[in-house]
Design an enzyme around this catalytic site. Structure first.
Site, mmCIF file in Angstrom:
data_model
loop_
_atom_site.group_PDB
_atom_site.id
_atom_site.type_symbol
_atom_site.label_atom_id
_atom_site.label_comp_id
_atom_site.label_asym_id
_atom_site.label_seq_id
_atom_site.Cartn_x
_atom_site.Cartn_y
_atom_site.Cartn_z
ATOM 1 N N SER A 146 52.812 22.997 51.417
ATOM 2 C CA SER A 146 53.538 23.334 50.186
ATOM 3 C C SER A 146 53.204 24.770 49.815
ATOM 4 C CB SER A 146 53.090 22.402 49.057
ATOM 5 O OG SER A 146 53.524 22.883 47.800
ATOM 6 N N TYR A 161 46.284 18.484 44.311
ATOM 7 C CA TYR A 161 47.365 18.736 45.279
ATOM 8 C C TYR A 161 47.169 20.105 45.937
ATOM 9 C CZ TYR A 161 52.267 18.818 46.977
ATOM 10 O OH TYR A 161 53.406 18.870 47.739
#
Ligand SMILES: NC(=O)c1ccc[n+]([C@@H]2O[C@H](COP(=O)([O-])OP(=O)(O)OC[C@H]3O[C@@H](n4cnc5c(N)ncnc54)[C@H](O)[C@@H]3O)[C@@H](O)[C@H]2O)c1
Length: 256
Positions: A146, A161
C-alpha cells in the site's frame, strides 16, 4: 522477435491468490485468467472465492475456490497441497488478503495490533515460503502492499496497517534477494485508495473522500483494474528482470 502477446502472457501458469474473493483479488484473477493462467482463489470467505471462480469460468477461464484462513499455517499448507494435486504446479502467488483497523495508536490493543500483523505480514511470509517450496521452474510472488507501507501519512490514524505494509515491503526485498538464485521474483504493489469493501467506510463519506482526493495529484482514486494490470505485469515475462521492486499504483501520491 518478442511480441506483445509473448511479453504479457501467463499461459499455462498456475496462480494462487490469497483474499481471492475480494475486489482486487477477483479483478486480478479475471485479468490473469484472460492472459492464460489457471487461478486458485484462496479466501476465508468461501462464498466470495466461489463468486470469483464463477466469474472466471463465465469468461471461459479455469479457476478453483478454496476456503483458507491464511493465519492458519495448516490451512495454508492444505490449500497449496490442493492446488498442487489439482494442477501439478504453482508458478505465481499473489499475497493479497489483508485487514485494516483504523484506530489511533494509543487506543490500539495489543490483540488488534497482532491481528493486523498476523494477516498482513506473518501470513504473507507463511504463504510465500510454502509457495516457494513448490515453484519448480522459478516463479513470481506479488505482495499487495500500500502507499501506507512507504509513508506515514494519510488522513486518519492507521499505525498497525502502516507497520504491517512497511514490513511486507521489506520482506519483498529480502525474499527477492534470497530467492533470486531460485529464479523466483518477488515484488510489491503499493496502490492508493481503491473503491472496495476495504475502503467503503471511508470513501462513502463525501467529506473524507474529498479530503483524500486533495492528497492525490491526479485527483482520482484507483480502480481494481489498475491494480490488476500491475499484477499481470509483475507475473508476466514483461517484468522478467524486475525483482525487489515496489510498484506504486497511486496517481502520484508518493511523488508529492
Ligand atoms: N482497497 C484499497 O484502497 C487498497 C489500497 C491499498 C492497498 N490495498 C490492498 O489490496 C489488497 C486487497 O484489498 P481489497 O480492497 O481488494 O480488499 P477486500 O476487502 O475487497 O478483499 C480482501 C479479501 O481478503 C480476505 N481475507 C481477509 N483476511 C483473510 C484471512 N485471514 N485469510 C484469508 N482471506 C482473508 C477477505 O475475506 C476478502 O475477500 C489488500 O492487501 C489491501 O491491503 C487495498
Amino acid at each position: 522477435m518478442t511480441t506483445l502477446d509473448a511479453l504479457f502472457t501467463v499461459k499455462g501458469k498456475v496462480v494462487a491468490i490469497t483474499g481471492g474473493g475480494g475486489a482486487i483479488g477477483q479483478a486480478s484473477a479475471l485479468l490473469l485468467s484472460s492472459a492464460g493462467a489457471t487461478v486458485a482463489l484462496l479466501d476465508r470467505n468461501l462464498a466470495a472465492a466461489q463468486e470469483g471462480q464463477r466469474k472466471v469460468e463465465d469468461q471461459g477461464g479455469n479457476a478453483m475456490a478454496l476456503e483458507c484462513d491464511i493465519t492458519s499455517p495448516e490451512q495454508v499448507k492444505q490449500a497449496f497441497a490442493s492446488v498442487l494435486t489439482q494442477h501439478q504446479r504453482l508458478d505465481v502467488l499473489v499475497n493479497n488478503a489483508a485487514l485494516v483497523r483504523r484506530v489511533p495508536a494509543l487506543d490500539t490493543t495489543l490483540a488488534e495490533w497482532r491481528e493486523v500483523m498476523d494477516v498482513n505480514l506473518n501470513a504473507a511470509f507463511v504463504c510465500s515460503t510454502e509457495a516457494a517450496r513448490h515453484m519448480r521452474d522459478g516463479g513470481a510472488i506479488i505482495n499487495l502492499a500500500s502507499i501506507m507501507g512507504v509513508s506515514g501519512g494519510g488522513a486518519y490514524p492507521i499505525a498497525s496497517y502502516h507497520a504491517s505494509k512497511g514490513g511486507l515491503i521489506n520482506l519483498t526485498r529480502a525474499l527477492a534477494v534470497e530467492w533470486a538464485h531460485m529464479k523466483i521474483r518477488v515484488n510489491a504493489i503499493a496502490p492508493t485508495w481503491v473503491r472496495t469493501e476495504f475502503t467503503k467506510a471511508l470513501l462513502d463519506d463525501p467529506k473524507v473522500s474529498s479530503e483524500l482526493l486533495k492528497l492525490m495529484p491526479m485527483r482520482q482514486f484507483a480502480e481494481t483494474q489498475d491494480v490488476a494490470a500491475a499484477v499481470l505485469y509483475l507475473a508476466s515475462p514483461a517484468s522478467r528482470m524486475v525483482t525487489g521492486h515496489v510498484l506504486a499504483v497511486d496517481g502520484g501520491y508518493l511523488a508529492s
